[in-house]
Scaffold this motif. Structure first.
Motif, PDB file in Angstrom:
ATOM      1  N   VAL A 105       1.209  -0.549   0.196  1.00 49.72           N
ATOM      2  CA  VAL A 105       0.028   0.333  -0.240  1.00 49.72           C
ATOM      3  C   VAL A 105       1.160   1.318  -0.057  1.00 49.72           C
ATOM      4  CG1 VAL A 105      -2.257   1.391   0.862  1.00 49.72           C
ATOM      5  CG2 VAL A 105      -1.415  -1.096   1.274  1.00 49.72           C
ATOM      6  N   GLU A 106       0.659   2.104  -0.798  1.00 52.51           N
ATOM      7  CA  GLU A 106       1.327   3.025  -0.968  1.00 52.51           C
ATOM      8  C   GLU A 106       0.550   4.379  -1.066  1.00 52.51           C
ATOM      9  OE1 GLU A 106       4.496   5.115  -4.414  1.00 52.51           O
ATOM     10  OE2 GLU A 106       3.398   3.295  -4.418  1.00 52.51           O
ATOM     11  N   ARG A 107       1.059   5.481  -0.231  1.00 50.03           N
ATOM     12  CA  ARG A 107       0.681   6.864  -0.016  1.00 50.03           C
ATOM     13  C   ARG A 107       1.050   7.874  -0.274  1.00 50.03           C
ATOM     14  NH1 ARG A 107      -0.348   3.547   4.039  1.00 50.03           N
ATOM     15  NH2 ARG A 107      -2.608   3.711   4.708  1.00 50.03           N
ATOM     16  N   THR A 108       0.622   8.248  -1.508  1.00 50.98           N
ATOM     17  CA  THR A 108       1.171   9.396  -2.551  1.00 50.98           C
ATOM     18  C   THR A 108       0.841  10.989  -2.823  1.00 50.98           C
ATOM     19  OG1 THR A 108       0.267   9.625  -4.681  1.00 50.98           O
ATOM     20  CG2 THR A 108       1.335   7.196  -4.388  1.00 50.98           C
ATOM     21  N   ALA A 109       1.150  11.622  -3.139  1.00 52.27           N
ATOM     22  CA  ALA A 109       0.881  12.969  -3.057  1.00 52.27           C
ATOM     23  C   ALA A 109      -0.355  13.407  -3.975  1.00 52.27           C
ATOM     24  CB  ALA A 109       2.410  13.994  -2.899  1.00 52.27           C
ATOM     25  N   ASN A 110       0.027  12.775  -5.422  1.00 55.62           N
ATOM     26  CA  ASN A 110      -0.918  13.107  -6.532  1.00 55.62           C
ATOM     27  C   ASN A 110      -1.825  12.411  -6.545  1.00 55.62           C
ATOM     28  OD1 ASN A 110       0.637  15.823  -6.735  1.00 55.62           O
ATOM     29  ND2 ASN A 110       2.333  14.129  -8.087  1.00 55.62           N
ATOM     30  N   GLU A 111      -1.929  10.937  -6.352  1.00 51.49           N
ATOM     31  CA  GLU A 111      -3.142   9.793  -6.534  1.00 51.49           C
ATOM     32  C   GLU A 111      -3.809   9.143  -4.930  1.00 51.49           C
ATOM     33  OE1 GLU A 111      -1.329   7.863 -10.701  1.00 51.49           O
ATOM     34  OE2 GLU A 111      -0.699   7.308  -8.677  1.00 51.49           O
ATOM     35  N   GLY A 112      -3.099   9.766  -4.364  1.00 50.42           N
ATOM     36  CA  GLY A 112      -3.632   9.499  -3.196  1.00 50.42           C
ATOM     37  C   GLY A 112      -3.287   7.909  -2.772  1.00 50.42           C
TER      38      GLY A 112
END
Length: 223
Positions: A105-112
């Motif tokens: 699970v990855e938390r990103t700035a642009n894609e949530g």
């Protein structure tokens, strides 16, 4: 039915997509939620599960007419079975169901919050309707009878590809390509050993032919 997300994969066309989830464990995909569903709280706890069910749309197989029978590809395209006794994509409602492995699970700035999964059987951009956790005590049935599908549990072709051609594919993506080719992307009713087929993988057009149980890669073109 609302599209909640789309999955991004290395398979730009439906030709070559594995016929079932989990057949090519090396194939990965990135699930990106639609903007209105990028709510982090909606995924709280999902990292506790190893596998997920994806409910998705056969977006390239939408038909208005209804056919009560289909020709399963593993039966060489010359035997008909009831559509509801198969996993054919040609259904009254173009809905797919796949069990995939949750890699991270990855938390990103642009894609949530983004979900990375493996063992996918979906082309790039496939719409996803829902995501549910896989639970062994209800979803696993080792004693299940598999009908005509039982004969194809260990199906796979031998793949022959030169080192020169293989070197064109990024190292981390090579086993995914081999897995696709082993499953024989051809329509089952075509068995001309001289016919050249092409399957798109990432930005490559992989040319091949099949002679008996051996798939021979003849060329790889960068697109």
């Amino acid at each position: 039915m609302k599209i909640i997300a789309r999955i991004h994969t290395d398979l730009p066309d439906k030709f070559g997509v594995p016929r079932q989830a989990g057949l090519v464990k090396e194939l990965t995909g990135k699930i990106v939620f639609e903007k209105e569903y990028r709510v982090p709280e909606s995924l709280n706890g999902i990292e506790e599960f190893s596998h997920l069910w994806l409910i998705w749309q056969f977006s390239e197989n939408i038909r208005e007419e209804f056919s009560p029978t289909v020709r399963p590809p593993r039966l060489n395209g010359n035997k008909r079975k009831g559509v509801f006794a198969t996993r054919s994509p040609f259904r009254p409602n173009p809905i797919g169901l796949s069990c995939v492995k949750l890699e991270r699970v990855e938390r990103t700035a642009n894609e949530g919050v983004v979900l990375w999964v493996s063992g996918i059987d979906m082309m790039d951009g496939t719409p996803i309707y829902d995501i549910k956790p896989y639970i062994t005590y209800t979803d696993s049935h080792p004693e299940a009878v598999q009908g005509f599908a039982e004969n194809f549990v260990n199906y796979g072709l031998e793949v022959e590809i030169t080192d020169e051609l293989m070197s064109l594919i990024p190292t981390e993506k090579q086993q995914g390509l081999i897995g696709i080719l082993r499953q024989d992307p051809r329509p089952s009713y075509q068995n001309d050993s001289e016919k050249i087929y092409g399957v798109r993988y990432m930005n490559f057009d992989v040319k091949f032919r099949v002679d008996n149980n051996k798939l021979i890669v003849t060329d790889i073109e960068i697109m």
